[in-house]
Scaffold this motif. Structure first.
Motif, PDB file in Angstrom:
ATOM      1  N   ILE A   1      13.272  95.291   0.397  1.00 39.33           N
ATOM      2  CA  ILE A   1      13.000  94.299  -0.634  1.00 39.33           C
ATOM      3  C   ILE A   1      11.845  94.727  -1.516  1.00 39.33           C
ATOM      4  N   ALA A   2      10.871  95.441  -0.937  1.00 41.22           N
ATOM      5  CA  ALA A   2       9.759  95.946  -1.737  1.00 41.22           C
ATOM      6  C   ALA A   2      10.271  96.917  -2.802  1.00 41.22           C
ATOM      7  N   LEU A   3      11.216  97.786  -2.425  1.00 41.43           N
ATOM      8  CA  LEU A   3      11.781  98.736  -3.384  1.00 41.43           C
ATOM      9  C   LEU A   3      12.588  98.008  -4.455  1.00 41.43           C
ATOM     10  N   VAL A   4      13.345  96.998  -4.051  1.00 39.80           N
ATOM     11  CA  VAL A   4      14.106  96.207  -5.021  1.00 39.80           C
ATOM     12  C   VAL A   4      13.172  95.543  -6.024  1.00 39.80           C
ATOM     13  N   ILE A   5      12.059  95.008  -5.529  1.00 38.14           N
ATOM     14  CA  ILE A   5      11.079  94.352  -6.406  1.00 38.14           C
ATOM     15  C   ILE A   5      10.518  95.340  -7.420  1.00 38.14           C
ATOM     16  N   ALA A   6      10.108  96.514  -6.956  1.00 38.46           N
ATOM     17  CA  ALA A   6       9.504  97.508  -7.850  1.00 38.46           C
ATOM     18  C   ALA A   6      10.498  97.977  -8.912  1.00 38.46           C
ATOM     19  N   VAL A   7      11.733  98.258  -8.502  1.00 38.31           N
ATOM     20  CA  VAL A   7      12.748  98.743  -9.446  1.00 38.31           C
ATOM     21  C   VAL A   7      13.141  97.638 -10.424  1.00 38.31           C
ATOM     22  N   ALA A   8      13.314  96.418  -9.920  1.00 42.07           N
ATOM     23  CA  ALA A   8      13.718  95.313 -10.789  1.00 42.07           C
ATOM     24  C   ALA A   8      12.645  95.004 -11.824  1.00 42.07           C
TER      25      ALA A   8
ATOM     26  N   VAL B   1       6.756 104.498  -5.655  1.00 38.23           N
ATOM     27  CA  VAL B   1       6.242 104.385  -7.023  1.00 38.23           C
ATOM     28  C   VAL B   1       6.904 105.426  -7.921  1.00 38.23           C
ATOM     29  N   ALA B   2       7.222 106.591  -7.377  1.00 40.07           N
ATOM     30  CA  ALA B   2       7.928 107.610  -8.161  1.00 40.07           C
ATOM     31  C   ALA B   2       9.297 107.101  -8.598  1.00 40.07           C
ATOM     32  N   ILE B   3      10.013 106.427  -7.694  1.00 41.91           N
ATOM     33  CA  ILE B   3      11.324 105.871  -8.040  1.00 41.91           C
ATOM     34  C   ILE B   3      11.178 104.811  -9.126  1.00 41.91           C
ATOM     35  N   ALA B   4      10.192 103.922  -8.976  1.00 39.64           N
ATOM     36  CA  ALA B   4       9.977 102.876  -9.982  1.00 39.64           C
ATOM     37  C   ALA B   4       9.601 103.478 -11.333  1.00 39.64           C
ATOM     38  N   THR B   5       8.775 104.524 -11.310  1.00 39.42           N
ATOM     39  CA  THR B   5       8.357 105.170 -12.556  1.00 39.42           C
ATOM     40  C   THR B   5       9.530 105.857 -13.235  1.00 39.42           C
TER      41      THR B   5
ATOM     42  N   PHE C   1      13.949  85.567 -10.291  1.00 38.99           N
ATOM     43  CA  PHE C   1      13.413  86.670  -9.497  1.00 38.99           C
ATOM     44  C   PHE C   1      11.940  86.444  -9.175  1.00 38.99           C
ATOM     45  N   VAL C   2      11.176  85.992 -10.165  1.00 39.88           N
ATOM     46  CA  VAL C   2       9.750  85.741  -9.950  1.00 39.88           C
ATOM     47  C   VAL C   2       9.550  84.583  -8.974  1.00 39.88           C
TER      48      VAL C   2
END
Length: 376
Positions: A162-169, A295-299, A339-340
């Motif tokens: 879920i943390a990864l989903v949050i960062a990407v979204a 963070v690399a994926i989100a960036t 989402f927020v």
């Protein structure tokens, strides 16, 4: 070490000392993190503002050269009837300066320790934090390095999913708000509203000032107001501003200054919420061992969305009314409200260690998104 390298480290040392004076109940490590993020974001927005003023000044200079008929020689070729050449040159100067400064940046102490070059790392750390703290700082870095033993697949396990989903979204929503479209194509958008190129560049410089002011406000509010509330207010504000801009175009209200005002409103709402907060949250919600990869994926997501949106906007602009595009930006942001409210955790008041402990002991299948302080 070169004199330039020493001066660079002294600047870093001064910044670190300033950050170290920031003390609250959430811990020194998080204060240093927020201070570093503040400098990063502030540098970006100030650079954007300077470029906008530079372009406006070059356009005014070009107009004066055309009026005087002085278009001869290399100077006339650069800044005369085709001022975009001078604008590119103006961009190249700081770029060249940046490349030259990179030659004097010392190696990262973390990288040196990872490569068993402890003495070199210690000499650099000593300049930054002082000899008395150098040994303890090296120990901290070594502990962090030893913790980074995760695999890429760990990002898709337990609470990290879920943390990864949050960062990407957050990255996708931020870019699909059209912020880079406004900054890349803003002058041409203002021209469509009836402003001349010179006036549109001047109006866009005002938008750049608004961007700086409200980003600074956001950095001040970051640990005062709840981050979810800032995101929610900013998202709703951006949706309203985009809807108003879209209706302005669709109803052929060629009032350039009204459009400048609405674009300032959009940038203001974005700058104190969606812009900076996504970087804060994506860096806070991941533990040390997976933060780099996450963070690399989100960036990467940010840059891919930017590339696609800015590549296709000129094509869409030629076949779809500009007003409809802004309405589309407003509609695509509607899911972020849900989402927020329902997915993103509130990280205000949480130390990095508490957030990490939460993800270690939870997963999206058996816990909601609310973080509870270990101190509560």
């Amino acid at each position: 070490m070169t004199l330039a390298g020493l001066m660079f480290l002294k600047v870093v040392s001064a910044g670190t000392a300033l950050a170290g004076k920031l003390s609250d109940k959430y811990g020194r490590k998080k204060n240093l993190f927020l201070a570093a993020l503040t400098l990063f974001l502030f540098s970006i927005i100030v650079g954007i503002m300077i470029s906008l003023f530079s372009n406006a000044a070059i356009k005014d200079f070009s107009d004066s050269m055309i009026a005087s008929g002085n278009l001869e020689g290399m100077f006339g070729w650069l800044f005369g009837s085709e001022p975009w050449r001078g604008m590119f040159l103006a961009e190249g100067i700081p770029g060249l300066f940046f490349v030259l400064m990179c030659l004097f940046i010392p190696k990262s102490p973390r990288w040196l320790l990872s490569n068993n070059r402890e003495q070199e790392a210690k000499s650099i750390i000593t300049i930054i934090v002082g000899e008395s703290r150098a040994t303890s700082k090296i120990k901290e870095i070594k502990e962090v390095i030893s913790e980074e033993t995760s695999k890429f697949s760990d990002l898709f396990k337990g609470g990290y999913k879920i943390a990864l989903v949050i960062a990407v979204a957050l990255s996708i929503f931020s870019e699909m708000s059209g912020i880079t479209v406004v900054f890349f194509y803003g002058p041409t958008i203002l021209e469509k509203a009836g402003l001349s190129l010179g006036d549109s560049l001047g109006g866009f410089a005002i938008i750049g000032i608004v961007n700086v002011v409200f980003t600074v406000i956001a950095l001040w509010l970051m640990d005062i107001a709840d981050r979810k509330k800032l995101l929610l207010v900013g998202t709703v504000g951006v949706i309203i501003a985009h809807t108003a801009i879209g209706l302005l175009f669709l109803n052929n209200y060629n009032t350039g200054m009204a459009l400048v005002f609405l674009m300032c409103a959009f940038v203001a709402f974005f700058a104190f919420s969606m812009g900076p907060i996504k970087f804060v949250i994506m860096n806070e919600i991941f533990p040390t061992k997976v933060r780099g990869r996450a963070v690399a994926i989100a960036t990467i997501t940010i840059w891919v969305c930017q590339a696609l949106l800015n590549q296709f906007f000129p094509m869409l602009r030629d076949v779809i009314p500009v007003g409809a595009i802004f309405i589309f930006f407003a509609v695509i942001l509607l899911p972020q409200i849900f989402f927020v409210l329902k997915v993103i955790p509130e990280t205000k008041g949480m130390s990095l260690e508490e957030i990490e402990q939460y993800w270690k002991s939870s997963s999206i299948e058996n816990k909601g998104p609310e973080l509870k302080s270990a101190k509560a």
